[in-house]
Structures are given as structure tokens and as C-alpha cells.
Motif scaffolding. Structure first.
Motif, PDB file in Angstrom:
ATOM      1  N   PRO A 115       0.799  -1.232   0.000  1.00 48.10           N
ATOM      2  CA  PRO A 115       0.000   0.000   0.000  1.00 48.10           C
ATOM      3  C   PRO A 115       0.832   1.282   0.000  1.00 48.10           C
ATOM      4  O   PRO A 115       0.445   2.269  -0.615  1.00 48.10           O
ATOM      5  CB  PRO A 115      -0.828  -0.113   1.288  1.00 48.10           C
ATOM      6  CG  PRO A 115      -0.939  -1.589   1.529  1.00 48.10           C
ATOM      7  CD  PRO A 115       0.368  -2.157   1.064  1.00 48.10           C
ATOM      8  N   ALA A 116       1.981   1.283   0.687  1.00 49.13           N
ATOM      9  CA  ALA A 116       2.812   2.489   0.729  1.00 49.13           C
ATOM     10  C   ALA A 116       3.338   2.840  -0.657  1.00 49.13           C
ATOM     11  O   ALA A 116       3.380   4.015  -1.051  1.00 49.13           O
ATOM     12  CB  ALA A 116       3.975   2.289   1.700  1.00 49.13           C
ATOM     13  N   LEU A 121       2.855   6.004  -5.864  1.00 50.65           N
ATOM     14  CA  LEU A 121       2.746   6.011  -7.321  1.00 50.65           C
ATOM     15  C   LEU A 121       1.457   6.652  -7.816  1.00 50.65           C
ATOM     16  O   LEU A 121       1.397   7.118  -8.956  1.00 50.65           O
ATOM     17  CB  LEU A 121       2.829   4.581  -7.860  1.00 50.65           C
ATOM     18  CG  LEU A 121       4.132   3.818  -7.617  1.00 50.65           C
ATOM     19  CD1 LEU A 121       3.999   2.387  -8.128  1.00 50.65           C
ATOM     20  CD2 LEU A 121       5.299   4.517  -8.306  1.00 50.65           C
ATOM     21  N   ALA A 122       0.434   6.663  -6.986  1.00 51.75           N
ATOM     22  CA  ALA A 122      -0.888   7.117  -7.437  1.00 51.75           C
ATOM     23  C   ALA A 122      -0.913   8.587  -7.816  1.00 51.75           C
ATOM     24  O   ALA A 122      -1.762   9.015  -8.600  1.00 51.75           O
ATOM     25  CB  ALA A 122      -1.922   6.846  -6.351  1.00 51.75           C
ATOM     26  N   LEU A 138      -1.852   9.679   2.202  1.00 52.18           N
ATOM     27  CA  LEU A 138      -2.367   8.342   1.903  1.00 52.18           C
ATOM     28  C   LEU A 138      -1.503   7.233   2.488  1.00 52.18           C
ATOM     29  O   LEU A 138      -1.814   6.054   2.323  1.00 52.18           O
ATOM     30  CB  LEU A 138      -2.468   8.151   0.386  1.00 52.18           C
ATOM     31  CG  LEU A 138      -3.435   9.072  -0.365  1.00 52.18           C
ATOM     32  CD1 LEU A 138      -3.304   8.853  -1.866  1.00 52.18           C
ATOM     33  CD2 LEU A 138      -4.862   8.838   0.090  1.00 52.18           C
ATOM     34  N   GLY A 139      -0.412   7.622   3.159  1.00 52.27           N
ATOM     35  CA  GLY A 139       0.486   6.628   3.726  1.00 52.27           C
ATOM     36  C   GLY A 139       1.645   6.272   2.822  1.00 52.27           C
ATOM     37  O   GLY A 139       2.327   5.263   3.032  1.00 52.27           O
ATOM     38  N   VAL A 216     -10.072  13.245  -4.818  1.00 53.25           N
ATOM     39  CA  VAL A 216     -10.578  11.940  -5.239  1.00 53.25           C
ATOM     40  C   VAL A 216      -9.707  10.782  -4.766  1.00 53.25           C
ATOM     41  O   VAL A 216     -10.234   9.710  -4.417  1.00 53.25           O
ATOM     42  CB  VAL A 216     -10.700  11.913  -6.787  1.00 53.25           C
ATOM     43  CG1 VAL A 216     -11.031  10.515  -7.287  1.00 53.25           C
ATOM     44  CG2 VAL A 216     -11.751  12.908  -7.247  1.00 53.25           C
ATOM     45  N   ALA A 217      -8.396  10.957  -4.731  1.00 50.65           N
ATOM     46  CA  ALA A 217      -7.487   9.852  -4.392  1.00 50.65           C
ATOM     47  C   ALA A 217      -7.793   9.215  -3.036  1.00 50.65           C
ATOM     48  O   ALA A 217      -7.815   7.974  -2.935  1.00 50.65           O
ATOM     49  CB  ALA A 217      -6.038  10.326  -4.458  1.00 50.65           C
TER      50      ALA A 217
END
Length: 228
Positions: A115-116, A121-122, A138-139, A216-217
Motif C-alpha cells: 500500500p505504501a 505512485l498514485a 495516503l500513507g 478523489v485519491a
């Protein structure tokens, strides 16, 4: 001491690359890519400390913020065109954000990314300060987010317009929106060299995509964690 070395070297490489591009207008001759590669090679070859070089180029770095603010000028010049096309602009930028974040989550999950890393990357398609802030919330890891943003921006500047030409996208407004949405500030700089309209719409897309990604993310990540 590094000040007298870093500033002249950075400026000389930039202007030399611009001059070379005017003679040979190839996408690979990019004023971000080539100077970056040469400076990295010099720092590694002579074992020079990166932090000192960054400190030496502080006057140039300090100009980044007013340069971003100056992007408001082409937006003002194209205000009527932007207002007339506000709805499709918002739809296109929202679609870009959704595609960027969702593809990262789907592909990353399929490849077993943690997840990190996904959070880092998102935010690859928005400007660096926002990408670092959003990814951290987002971590994610801000340093990775910043590095990915730079890579994506350089790739967008290299292949963006050739790809648009290949796909027969000739409308300057559409070109600007695509570059700003996918290649953020570096793509916007390239768009500004193509024309005032491309630069204005690229600036707009960069700003709107940054705001939309921040909004949105987190929601998309919450849905991803719920499904996972």
C-alpha cells in the motif's frame, strides 16, 4: 564555493540544450532530461555532495514559485475560451485523474505492490509539491512520489506531442489539456513552447488535476482497501 559552480553549470547546460533543440528539434533533446543526466554524471564522477549542489542552485530553485504563478498569464489570455469550454474541461480532467489513480491501484495490486508504494505512485501525474503532500496523507513515501513525478513529467515531455500527432490530435486546446493532465509542470513547459493556447490549457489541466487528485485519491484508496 559550490554556488559559483552549480549556478553556471546548470544555466550553461540548460541554454546549450535549448540551442541544440532549435537546430535539431528532436523530443529527446529536452532541457530537463539532458541537463539532469549530465549533472548526475558529473556529481557521481567527481563524488560531489548532492545537498551542496542543491544549496548552490537555491536562487534558481527559488524562482520556481513565481514561475508557477506566472502561468496565470496565459490562463488570463485564454479566459473566454476556457469559460466557454468549462464543462468538457472538468470532465476530461476528472477522467484523467480517475484513470491515473485507478490504473495504478489495479496494476500495482496485480503485481503485489504494498500500500505504501501504491500511495507513492498514485500521484504520479500531478505537480511535485501536491504529489508529495497527497501521497504522504495516503500513507505513501514523499521521496518516491517526487521521483516518480519527475520521471513521468520527462517521459510526457518526450513522447507527449509525438504521440498526440500519431493519434491525429491536432486541436491546440486538446493538446494542452492532455499534456497538463498527464505530464504536469514539465509538460506545461513543453506546451508553452508550442503555443499560447497549449500553454494556457496545459496550465489549467495541471491545476485542476492537482485539486481533483487531492479530493478523489483518498476516496479511491478507501474503496480499494475496502475491496481488498
Amino acid at each position: 564555493m559550490m554556488f559559483w559552480f552549480a549556478i553556471p553549470l546548470t544555466l550553461a547546460l540548460y541554454f546549450a540544450t535549448r540551442a541544440l533543440y532549435r537546430r535539431l528539434p528532436w523530443p529527446i533533446i529536452n532541457p530537463v532530461l539532458i541537463p539532469t543526466a549530465v549533472i548526475i554524471a558529473i556529481l557521481l564522477a567527481f563524488n560531489l555532495p548532492l545537498d551542496q549542489y542543491q544549496h548552490g542552485t537555491f536562487p534558481i530553485t527559488a524562482l520556481l514559485e513565481p514561475a508557477v504563478v506566472a502561468l496565470a498569464l496565459p490562463l488570463y489570455q485564454q479566459a473566454r475560451q476556457i469559460q466557454a469550454r468549462l464543462k468538457p474541461i472538468l470532465v476530461c480532467t476528472l477522467a484523467s485523474v480517475l484513470i491515473s489513480v485507478c490504473t495504478t491501484l489495479v496494476i500495482g495490486h496485480a503485481m503485489g505492490a504494498d500500500p505504501a508504494l501504491l500511495a507513492s505512485l498514485a500521484t504520479k501525474s500531478i505537480t511535485t509539491p501536491l504529489a508529495m503532500s497527497v501521497s504522504q496523507s495516503l500513507g505513501g513515501i514523499p521521496a518516491i512520489a517526487a521521483a516518480v513525478v519527475v520521471v513521468v513529467g520527462i517521459l510526457g515531455a518526450l513522447i507527449g506531442y509525438p504521440l498526440l500527432k500519431l493519434m491525429r490530435v491536432t486541436d491546440p486546446e486538446a493538446q494542452g489539456l492532455a499534456m497538463g493532465a498527464c505530464a504536469h509542470a514539465i509538460g506545461t513547459a513543453t506546451s508553452a513552447e508550442k503555443g499560447v493556447t497549449q500553454g494556457a490549457f496545459s496550465s489549467l489541466a495541471m491545476v485542476v488535476c492537482g485539486v481533483l487528485t487531492a479530493a478523489v485519491a483518498p476516496l479511491l484508496f478507501a474503496i480499494y482497501h475496502w475491496l481488498a
